[in-house]
Design an enzyme around this catalytic site. Structure first.
Site, mmCIF file in Angstrom:
data_model
loop_
_atom_site.group_PDB
_atom_site.id
_atom_site.type_symbol
_atom_site.label_atom_id
_atom_site.label_comp_id
_atom_site.label_asym_id
_atom_site.label_seq_id
_atom_site.Cartn_x
_atom_site.Cartn_y
_atom_site.Cartn_z
ATOM 1 N N HIS A 153 37.340 -113.412 88.878
ATOM 2 C CA HIS A 153 38.542 -114.203 89.178
ATOM 3 C C HIS A 153 39.033 -114.026 90.612
ATOM 4 C CE1 HIS A 153 39.273 -115.798 85.114
ATOM 5 N NE2 HIS A 153 38.526 -114.759 84.774
ATOM 6 N N ASP A 361 42.970 -115.386 97.909
ATOM 7 C CA ASP A 361 43.221 -115.595 96.487
ATOM 8 C C ASP A 361 41.984 -116.250 95.883
ATOM 9 O OD1 ASP A 361 44.737 -115.533 94.183
ATOM 10 O OD2 ASP A 361 46.468 -116.507 95.089
HETATM 11 C C1 GDG Z 1 43.923 -114.061 89.244
HETATM 12 C C2 GDG Z 1 43.431 -114.374 90.657
HETATM 13 C C3 GDG Z 1 43.077 -116.746 89.993
HETATM 14 C C4 GDG Z 1 53.574 -115.868 87.800
HETATM 15 N N1 GDG Z 1 54.830 -115.399 87.741
HETATM 16 C C5 GDG Z 1 55.279 -115.682 86.506
HETATM 17 C C6 GDG Z 1 54.266 -116.341 85.805
HETATM 18 N N2 GDG Z 1 53.233 -116.443 86.622
HETATM 19 C C7 GDG Z 1 51.987 -117.120 86.266
HETATM 20 C C8 GDG Z 1 51.708 -118.323 87.136
HETATM 21 C C9 GDG Z 1 50.198 -118.454 86.975
HETATM 22 C C10 GDG Z 1 49.769 -116.992 86.821
HETATM 23 O O1 GDG Z 1 50.900 -116.244 86.428
HETATM 24 C C11 GDG Z 1 49.288 -116.417 88.145
HETATM 25 O O2 GDG Z 1 48.022 -116.932 88.404
HETATM 26 P P1 GDG Z 1 47.431 -116.963 89.867
HETATM 27 O O3 GDG Z 1 46.166 -117.744 89.791
HETATM 28 O O4 GDG Z 1 48.421 -117.582 90.782
HETATM 29 O O5 GDG Z 1 47.217 -115.459 90.334
HETATM 30 P P2 GDG Z 1 46.696 -114.026 89.709
HETATM 31 O O6 GDG Z 1 47.642 -113.480 88.720
HETATM 32 O O7 GDG Z 1 46.476 -113.154 90.898
HETATM 33 O O8 GDG Z 1 45.305 -114.378 88.998
HETATM 34 C C12 GDG Z 1 43.722 -115.816 91.023
HETATM 35 C C13 GDG Z 1 43.450 -116.315 88.578
HETATM 36 O O9 GDG Z 1 43.191 -114.947 88.347
HETATM 37 C C14 GDG Z 1 42.677 -117.127 87.549
HETATM 38 O O10 GDG Z 1 41.310 -117.044 87.784
HETATM 39 O O11 GDG Z 1 43.555 -118.056 90.210
HETATM 40 O O12 GDG Z 1 43.192 -116.118 92.299
HETATM 41 O O13 GDG Z 1 44.018 -113.483 91.611
HETATM 42 O O14 GDG Z 1 49.880 -119.126 85.796
HETATM 43 O O15 GDG Z 1 52.454 -119.428 86.689
HETATM 44 N N3 GDG Z 1 54.394 -116.781 84.549
HETATM 45 C C15 GDG Z 1 55.574 -116.566 83.928
HETATM 46 N N4 GDG Z 1 56.611 -115.913 84.550
HETATM 47 C C16 GDG Z 1 56.512 -115.466 85.828
HETATM 48 O O16 GDG Z 1 57.447 -114.903 86.372
HETATM 49 N N5 GDG Z 1 55.743 -117.002 82.677
#
Ligand code: GDG
Length: 465
Positions: A153, A361
């Site tokens: 990821h 990312d």
């Molecule tokens: C890894 C990789 C890759 C965030 N704050 C809250 C919340 N979130 C949710 C977001 C989104 C998820 O968490 C975060 O996903 P990301 O993709 O932005 O980042 P990582 O956590 O670092 O994920 C990344 C991912 O895996 C998938 O392969 O895209 O690059 O680092 O869904 O909305 N959700 C809630 N409250 C929050 O305060 N409910």
């Protein structure tokens, strides 16, 4: 149809889905047909050795606890203290200790030993993320001959960076034990293939296939996505929720700029806040006209680097607000608590622009969620780092270099002053990108690679290479 067995470090148990529900659980929802098994860490620390079982929505969940020592060595020190910074190009934050590496390998061995008896001969096994790189090798050592796929990821790094990791060759060899290894972008796939070519002497073909110790392996590109329809309808409804109404009222007609990230140094929050300060310094017409909301849910608080980052963020938020606030306007609202996913969807719909500026990312799902949440009649603007995997597909965002606070400030200014027609045109192109690579498609593509992996035909591939 073969049973799907998903393995990830942390298992989102149905009994404890809180405000953070989302991520992998949402991405894999379609693939997790009734009868599937999800295996991994319970999130608890303890000394129980057996797996504990739970059912939910027809899916079985088998979890194990980690001892204090395992948690520290495997999870805190090696996975998050070595592999995470390495894979995000932050060598200066990487602290390698051989005892942590030993703990990492030992926990993977324990995962394999606990999982192996639960497996059936035709199960498809899909392992997720950098915590579990050695798992296939450990399962193979126990005689498991099932097809095993791995999805990373995070980004992948080129050989010049990978070589800084002590024992890097061993980890690369471990990755080669998977039938299929998936990456978000062609750039990460290429970096991996460059590593195995230069460091292991392997000769991959144009489709990313190669032989490792007589077994075929393949590196594939499969960008993760979201349930775009689901998120859009969630946002439509949530825009009328109490929280969304309260947020709108508190803005008193001002535009909203939003950021939502885990509190992590890879997400570029310090330079984002620096850019917001520069916006008010260089474009004073936006003072009092826009408010920024940054939701930065705390994560990995046991790690010193994250504690230091939090202190730095507290300081820069205080500094920016102290400098620009008026008695009835605060430029930067900052919260480190998680909010519910539906609330988030409603906030995205209200926001006139989203600032997604990670320094690196793997993909970044927030960028996709923001686009899915927009009102087609009056869509907001996405500002996106060129170093997020999402930038490969979302080329109609305002693409920025997150290290350049001046450039990000100029992009925010451009977003806040962009006319309706350009916003609609950009959004339509972004919408196509989001709906073309959904979570469902991500699963279908990966599993079809895994089902087609030629592990039973090694001779044919050897002849071709
Ligand atoms: C890894 C990789 C890759 C965030 N704050 C809250 C919340 N979130 C949710 C977001 C989104 C998820 O968490 C975060 O996903 P990301 O993709 O932005 O980042 P990582 O956590 O670092 O994920 C990344 C991912 O895996 C998938 O392969 O895209 O690059 O680092 O869904 O909305 N959700 C809630 N409250 C929050 O305060 N409910």
């Amino acid at each position: 149809m073969p049973r799907l067995v998903v393995v990830s470090n942390r298992v989102p148990l149905p009994s404890e889905r809180g405000p953070r529900a989302g991520g992998l659980a949402v991405a894999l929802a379609d693939a997790l047909r009734p009868g599937s098994l999800w295996f991994g860490w319970s999130g608890k620390r303890g000394n129980a050795q057996e797996a504990s079982l739970q059912q939910g929505d027809g899916v079985s969940y088998a979890t194990i606890d980690l001892s204090e020592a395992e948690h520290r060595g495997f999870y805190v020190h090696f996975a998050n203290g070595v592999l995470w910074p390495l894979l995000h190009f932050r060598l200066g934050l990487m602290t390698f200790r051989s005892e942590d590496y030993a703990a990492y390998r030992a926990v993977n061995r324990r995962f394999a030993a606990t999982l192996a008896p639960l497996l059936r001969p035709d199960d498809l096994i899909w392992v997720h993320d950098y915590h579990l790189i050695p798992l296939a090798e450990e399962l193979r050592a126990l005689g498991v001959s099932n097809r095993i796929g791995f999805f990373l990821h995070t980004p992948f790094v080129p050989p010049a960076i990978m070589q800084a990791l002590p024992r890097a060759n061993e980890l690369l060899e471990s990755l080669c034990a998977y039938d299929v290894t998936g990456f978000h972008t062609a750039g990460y796939q290429q970096a991996f293939l460059d590593c195995v070519r230069e460091m292991l002497g392997v000769r991959p073909d144009a489709d990313g296939r190669f032989l490792w110790q007589g077994r075929p392996a393949q590196a594939v590109v499969d960008p993760i996505g979201i349930d775009a329809d689901g998120f859009r309808s969630c946002a439509e409804q949530a825009a009328h929720s109490i929280e969304a109404r309260q947020l709108r009222e508190s803005l008193a007609g001002r535009a909203l700029g939003i950021g939502v990230d885990r509190l992590d140094y890879s997400k570029g929050l310090l330079s984002r806040f620096e850019a917001i300060g520069r916006l008010f310094a260089h474009y004073p017409e936006h003072r009092r006209r826009v408010s920024f909301l940054q939701i930065a849910a705390r994560s990995r608080e046991e790690q010193g680097d994250y504690q230091r980052l939090r202190r730095e963020l507290d300081r820069i938020v205080g500094d920016t607000n102290g400098r620009y606030s008026e008695f009835d306007w605060v430029p930067l609202r900052y919260m480190t608590r998680a909010v519910r996913r539906t609330t988030l969807a409603g906030f995205f719909r209200i926001a006139r622009l989203a600032i997604v500026t990670p320094l690196r990312d793997g993909m970044n799902l927030v960028a996709k969620e923001y686009v899915a949440a927009q009102d087609p009649e009056d869509p907001g603007v996405l500002i996106l780092s060129r170093f997020a995997g999402a930038a490969d597909q979302m080329t109609d965002a305002l693409i920025v270099n997150p290290f350049d606070a001046e450039e990000v400030a100029a992009a925010i200014h451009r977003g806040l002053t962009m006319g309706l027609e350009e916003r609609q045109q950009r959004w339509q192109a972004l919408r196509d990108a989001v709906w073309n690579t959904t979570a469902k498609q991500y699963c279908t593509v990966f599993l079809s690679y895994l089902e087609r992996s030629p592990w039973s035909e090694p001779r044919r591939l050897r002849a071709a290479s």
